[in-house]
Structure formats: structure tokens, C-alpha cells
Motif scaffolding. Structure first.
Motif, PDB file in Angstrom:
ATOM      1  N   ASP A   1     -16.186  -5.478 -56.988  1.00 46.48           N
ATOM      2  CA  ASP A   1     -16.303  -6.867 -57.452  1.00 46.48           C
ATOM      3  C   ASP A   1     -17.334  -6.963 -58.591  1.00 46.48           C
ATOM      4  O   ASP A   1     -17.073  -7.543 -59.636  1.00 46.48           O
ATOM      5  N   LYS A   2     -18.471  -6.355 -58.357  1.00 44.89           N
ATOM      6  CA  LYS A   2     -19.560  -6.408 -59.336  1.00 44.89           C
ATOM      7  C   LYS A   2     -19.153  -5.747 -60.665  1.00 44.89           C
ATOM      8  O   LYS A   2     -19.374  -6.308 -61.754  1.00 44.89           O
TER       9      LYS A   2
ATOM     10  N   LYS B   1     -17.304  -1.675 -47.082  1.00 51.26           N
ATOM     11  CA  LYS B   1     -18.115  -2.822 -47.518  1.00 51.26           C
ATOM     12  C   LYS B   1     -18.687  -2.594 -48.922  1.00 51.26           C
ATOM     13  O   LYS B   1     -18.631  -3.473 -49.788  1.00 51.26           O
TER      14      LYS B   1
ATOM     15  N   CYS C   1     -25.445  -2.152 -49.681  1.00 49.91           N
ATOM     16  CA  CYS C   1     -24.380  -1.841 -50.653  1.00 49.91           C
ATOM     17  C   CYS C   1     -24.850  -1.620 -52.091  1.00 49.91           C
ATOM     18  O   CYS C   1     -24.031  -1.530 -53.001  1.00 49.91           O
TER      19      CYS C   1
ATOM     20  N   PHE D   1     -17.863  -4.497 -52.519  1.00 51.07           N
ATOM     21  CA  PHE D   1     -19.019  -5.099 -53.184  1.00 51.07           C
ATOM     22  C   PHE D   1     -19.181  -4.555 -54.605  1.00 51.07           C
ATOM     23  O   PHE D   1     -19.316  -5.308 -55.570  1.00 51.07           O
ATOM     24  N   GLN D   2     -19.145  -3.225 -54.722  1.00 53.25           N
ATOM     25  CA  GLN D   2     -19.343  -2.600 -56.037  1.00 53.25           C
ATOM     26  C   GLN D   2     -18.148  -2.836 -56.960  1.00 53.25           C
ATOM     27  O   GLN D   2     -18.314  -2.989 -58.166  1.00 53.25           O
TER      28      GLN D   2
END
Lengths: 140, 83
Positions: free
Chosen positions: A62-63, A55, B58, A59-60
Motif C-alpha cells: 500500500d505504502k 500483514k 511492519c 502494509f508495504q
């Protein structure tokens, strides 16, 4: 523009062909293929195990890829990273980038590879003939 | 609240997660203290927080006064080795 994490092998030539056809009007396709090294400090690596925090990795990724994309123009990218059990010589990461001009494609390739190699929430364990050990972080 | 463990930490604790029910919000620091109070391997691992990183939903955190709610996902892990 996609990132995939997968257990199955990466077949470089078929991914390159598919990606090139999909982006047939781009002026350049840049690529990076990372492979599992057979030795660590002269010790033979039998296989590598990669564990990851899925996850957070998505998330990272994409960022941080959005941050890279805010500064350069590319048409498309595909990043595939494997996890699970990998053997020496196998492909571990593939980065393909389509762009109108080579400079942007090469910059994106370099920056994204650097980020994945250092920052993604992955942990590698190397298995040798008689023992195994977790790979040390650059930040330790 | 879900607490996740990875890599060496997961191996030492012998599990990849704990689920706990919070009665009220607590800080990351308070959670770490609770984990240390469990004793055994938990004490061994969480007394040495300098070797661990922490992420909430996250995102890496460095401010351990951050408060946690039941819907949060907190993860503890050694520094990443990357891809």
C-alpha cells in the motif's frame, strides 16, 4: 485499485476480461504475468513454496504503490500474487493497469512489478527431485 | 508482545512466533540479548543478526535502540526473496 494475495490459481483471461470491462472508458490496459520457471541452474524444479508475512506485505505494498501513484496518473490497477504451493508453468503474479494513456500504464506496470519482485516480504523455497532450498535474496 | 519468525529462521527455531509479556519497555537490542540467553537454536540464530532483518509494526528498522512496548509486533526474518 486492489492488491490480493491468494493461494488459488490466477486465470489470466477471465481477470483481464473483468478488468477491461470494469475500465471500459480507459484508453489502455497494460498487463504483466509472471510464471513459475521449470529450471534453476539446469535443475528441474518440482514445485515452489512461497511463504509470506501477510500483514507487512499488505502494509508495504500500500505504502509503495501510493508512492508510485503520486507521480503518475492511472485509472485503476489490480495486482494478484499467489502464495503457498506453485508448480512450474503456473501464474505467480498478475498486474493489470488501466490508464488513459499507455505511457503511465506501462510505467506503473514496470515500477510495481519491480517492487513486488524485489521488496515484498516473500520467501521462496524451490523443491527439486532430491532436495529443497530457499531462494537466495538479491540483498545477501 | 508478539515476536514473529519467517522462512529459514522459522524452520530452524521450529516455531513461527513467541508471545512475551514485557514488564517495561525494552530496546530491540535488549530483546535480541534475551533471545540469545534462551540458548540452543535461539543463540545460534540471533548471534548472527547480520543475516537477519527486523521489522517493528511492519516497518523495517535499522536502529536497534528503538524501544518496544507490549502492543508492538516485531518480526525477524532473512532478507526477502520477493515475488
Amino acid at each position: 485499485m486492489k492488491v490480493f494475495f491468494q493461494k488459488k490459481k490466477i486465470v489470466f483471461h477471465s481477470k483481464l476480461n473483468e478488468f477491461s470491462l470494469k475500465n471500459k472508458f480507459s484508453g489502455s490496459i497494460s498487463s504483466f504475468l509472471g510464471k513459475v520457471r521449470p529450471y534453476r541452474d539446469k535443475k528441474k524444479v518440482k514445485f515452489l513454496e512461497i511463504e509470506f508475512y501477510k500483514k507487512m506485505a499488505y502494509f508495504q505494498a500500500d505504502k509503495n504503490l501510493k508512492k508510485i501513484l503520486s507521480k503518475i496518473q492511472i485509472d485503476d490497477f489490480l495486482i494478484i500474487h499467489r502464495y503457498g504451493k506453485l508448480f512450474p508453468g503456473e501464474n505467480i503474479i498478475l498486474v493489470l493497469v488501466a490508464s488513459q494513456h499507455r505511457k503511465d500504464g506501462l510505467v506503473f506496470t514496470k515500477k510495481s512489478v519491480e517492487w513486488f519482485k524485489k521488496e515484498i516480504t516473500f520467501w521462496k523455497k524451490e523443491n527439486f527431485q532430491l532436495h529443497s532450498s530457499w531462494v537466495k535474496s538479491e540483498y545477501e | 508482545m508478539k515476536i514473529l519468525y519467517f522462512a529459514q529462521l522459522k524452520e530452524t527455531l521450529g516455531k513461527d512466533q513467541d508471545i512475551i509479556q514485557l514488564k517495561s519497555e525494552i530496546s530491540v537490542n535488549e530483546l535480541i540479548k534475551e533471545l540469545i540467553l534462551k540458548g540452543g537454536k535461539y543463540k545460534e540464530c540471533f548471534e548472527q543478526m547480520k543475516n537477519l532483518r527486523c521489522a517493528v509494526n511492519c516497518e523495517y528498522i535499522t536502529n536497534y535502540n528503538k524501544s518496544l512496548k507490549n502492543k508492538d509486533e516485531i518480526a525477524f526474518f532473512p532478507p526477502v526473496t520477493g515475488g
